[in-house]
Design a protein around this motif. Structure first.
Motif, short mmCIF file in Angstrom:
data_model
loop_
_atom_site.label_atom_id
_atom_site.label_comp_id
_atom_site.label_asym_id
_atom_site.label_seq_id
_atom_site.Cartn_x
_atom_site.Cartn_y
_atom_site.Cartn_z
N ASN A 63 20.70 58.78 36.92
CA ASN A 63 19.62 58.57 35.97
C ASN A 63 18.30 58.86 36.67
O ASN A 63 17.86 58.13 37.56
CB ASN A 63 19.66 57.12 35.47
CG ASN A 63 18.63 56.85 34.41
OD1 ASN A 63 17.85 57.73 34.07
ND2 ASN A 63 18.61 55.64 33.90
N ALA A 95 21.49 52.79 37.33
CA ALA A 95 21.44 53.94 38.21
C ALA A 95 22.06 55.19 37.56
O ALA A 95 21.65 56.30 37.85
CB ALA A 95 22.16 53.64 39.52
N ALA A 100 14.97 44.31 24.12
CA ALA A 100 15.29 43.06 24.81
C ALA A 100 14.06 42.15 24.88
O ALA A 100 14.14 40.96 24.57
CB ALA A 100 15.83 43.33 26.21
N VAL A 101 12.93 42.73 25.30
CA VAL A 101 11.74 41.90 25.52
C VAL A 101 10.96 41.69 24.23
O VAL A 101 10.69 40.56 23.83
CB VAL A 101 10.83 42.56 26.59
CG1 VAL A 101 9.58 41.72 26.78
CG2 VAL A 101 11.57 42.71 27.89
N GLN A 141 15.41 45.21 32.03
CA GLN A 141 16.13 45.00 30.78
C GLN A 141 17.32 44.07 30.99
O GLN A 141 17.53 43.11 30.23
CB GLN A 141 16.65 46.33 30.23
CG GLN A 141 15.59 47.33 29.91
CD GLN A 141 15.35 48.29 31.07
OE1 GLN A 141 15.28 47.86 32.21
NE2 GLN A 141 15.22 49.57 30.79
N SER A 195 21.05 54.70 31.01
CA SER A 195 19.79 54.02 30.78
C SER A 195 19.98 52.53 31.01
O SER A 195 21.03 51.97 30.72
CB SER A 195 19.29 54.29 29.37
OG SER A 195 20.31 54.00 28.45
N PRO A 204 15.56 56.15 26.06
CA PRO A 204 16.41 54.97 25.84
C PRO A 204 16.09 53.82 26.78
O PRO A 204 16.26 52.66 26.41
CB PRO A 204 17.83 55.50 26.06
CG PRO A 204 17.66 56.73 26.87
CD PRO A 204 16.34 57.32 26.48
N ASP A 205 15.59 54.14 27.99
CA ASP A 205 15.26 53.06 28.92
C ASP A 205 14.16 52.18 28.34
O ASP A 205 14.24 50.96 28.35
CB ASP A 205 14.80 53.65 30.25
CG ASP A 205 15.93 54.24 31.03
OD1 ASP A 205 16.42 53.56 31.94
OD2 ASP A 205 16.33 55.37 30.72
N VAL A 206 13.12 52.85 27.81
CA VAL A 206 12.01 52.10 27.22
C VAL A 206 12.48 51.38 25.97
O VAL A 206 12.10 50.23 25.72
CB VAL A 206 10.84 53.05 26.90
CG1 VAL A 206 9.63 52.26 26.49
CG2 VAL A 206 10.53 53.93 28.08
N THR A 239 7.26 50.03 42.02
CA THR A 239 8.11 49.08 41.29
C THR A 239 8.07 47.71 41.95
O THR A 239 8.12 46.69 41.26
CB THR A 239 9.54 49.61 41.22
OG1 THR A 239 9.50 50.90 40.63
CG2 THR A 239 10.42 48.70 40.39
N THR A 267 15.70 56.05 36.81
CA THR A 267 15.91 55.06 37.85
C THR A 267 15.56 55.62 39.22
O THR A 267 15.00 54.91 40.06
CB THR A 267 17.38 54.59 37.83
OG1 THR A 267 17.67 54.08 36.55
CG2 THR A 267 17.62 53.53 38.86
N LEU A 318 15.44 50.20 25.30
CA LEU A 318 16.22 49.02 25.68
C LEU A 318 15.30 47.87 26.07
O LEU A 318 15.51 46.72 25.69
CB LEU A 318 17.14 49.39 26.84
CG LEU A 318 18.40 48.59 27.07
CD1 LEU A 318 19.23 48.54 25.81
CD2 LEU A 318 19.20 49.21 28.20
N THR A 319 14.23 48.20 26.81
CA THR A 319 13.28 47.17 27.21
C THR A 319 12.60 46.57 26.00
O THR A 319 12.47 45.35 25.88
CB THR A 319 12.23 47.76 28.15
OG1 THR A 319 12.87 48.54 29.13
CG2 THR A 319 11.43 46.67 28.80
#
Lengths: 164, 177
Positions: free
Chosen positions: B139, A50, B57-58, A58, A53, B49-51, B153, B142, B53-54
């Protein structure tokens, strides 16, 4: 996980062509030390999605990785029996239901679907922020359940194939 | 383009070509992991950075582990050659496709361009201006994902749920049934 369980994979030693994993004290000790940090980091990514990032998808993967690490260090079969086939599926269902009921709950309280701010009426502080974080947590539970379930389902196929 | 970005690009393209060209499946999986890692760093460079991080991780994490688990059972033939024989027609089609798609690159705005269609769009402005007061999360990504487009979502979560449970049921039946 007790020491005895940790020792079990040693009895069924890796096969000649080097099975799917090799159990060594170094990996076991490393996983023991690193695991709590990885778990905390996963929860951090989920909760702090929230404000920084990150987010449920994730964070869920990172939390799921903890179980994968357990499996790799202490023997995939032993960990799979310890977890059982149902828990991942149950977790996934719980996560999905939590998400759904968050949405339906706000409708019942007289607002739109997934309108988090209405939860302030029943005494949730910072309703919108915590509503979003709750939903992220639900997503994380779904993803973590899927990741661990898939890992052990695929790994089980491997073990079964080698013994057969 | 800075030297660092050029090096990243070279890593990603090199890893992608290696994934396709390496003969041993194990080497391919490792090269694919390196490719995902490079892509994750590129996302960070593009300020997503959100993408990133995904992807880390993935793509680089879980997918590599699952691929490795999957190929454990497969036969590893003794390879004399490190690389696959190049299929000229397939390579030609791939290169042609890349060339055609590259022509659209020049129509894209620069990274972080203040005048790009995304940056001065009314919807973007609205999210950036109101996200904090309306959703109380800092964010904006989010805020859009979970609050403004929460229903969307939920659909994504439902897709993950149904695809995952379906796979688990099939795989467990393969193993135990």
């Amino acid at each position: 996980m007790s020491q005895q369980e940790a020792g079990t994979p040693d009895t069924e030693a890796p096969t000649a062509r080097g099975g799917s994993y090799v159990s060594t004290p170094i990996i076991m000790a490393t996983v023991r030390v690193v695991m709590p940090f990885v778990f905390t980091f996963g929860l951090f990514v989920m909760f702090h999605g929230a404000d920084s990032s990150g987010g449920g998808f994730q964070g869920g993967v990172i939390v799921g990785t903890v179980v994968l690490m357990l499996g790799i260090a202490f023997g995939i079969e032993a960990t799979r029996e310890w977890i059982g086939p149902r828990i991942p599926v149950v977790l996934v269902g719980i996560g999905m239901l939590a998400f759904l009921f968050t949405g339906i709950g706000s409708v019942l309280l007289g607002a739109g679907f997934l309108d988090y701010s209405v939860y302030a009426d029943i005494g949730v502080p910072k309703a919108s922020k915590y509503g979003i974080e709750f939903v992220e947590l639900a997503i994380g539970v779904i993803v973590a359940g899927i990741v661990t379930g898939l890992f052990f389902a695929i790994a089980a196929g491997v073990e079964e194939g080698e013994s057969a | 383009m800075t030297p660092l970005e050029l090096a990243l690009l070279a890593l990603v393209i090199g890893a992608a070509v290696a994934t396709a060209a390496l003969r041993s499946v194990l080497s391919s999986v490792v090269a694919f992991g390196a490719y995902s890692l490079g892509i994750a760093i590129i996302w960070v460079f593009l300020r997503a950075p959100d993408v990133g991080l995904t992807e880390a991780a993935v793509g680089a994490g879980i997918m590599t582990v699952l691929f490795l688990l999957t190929i454990v059972k497969t036969e590893h033939p003794d390879v004399e050659r490190t690389f696959e024989r190049l299929d000229l027609r397939a390579a030609g089609v791939a290169v042609a496709l890349v060339l055609v798609l590259s022509t659209t690159l020049f129509a894209l705005p620069a990274v972080g361009d203040a005048d790009s269609a995304v940056a001065d769009d009314d919807v973007t402005e609205y999210y950036l201006d109101n996200a904090y007061e309306e959703t109380q999360v800092n964010n904006a990504v989010t805020a859009v994902l979970a609050a403004y487009r929460g229903f969307d979502t939920m659909g994504e979560a439902a897709v993950v749920y149904s695809a995952g449970v379906g796979l688990l049921v099939v795989l467990n039946r393969e193993v135990f049934g």
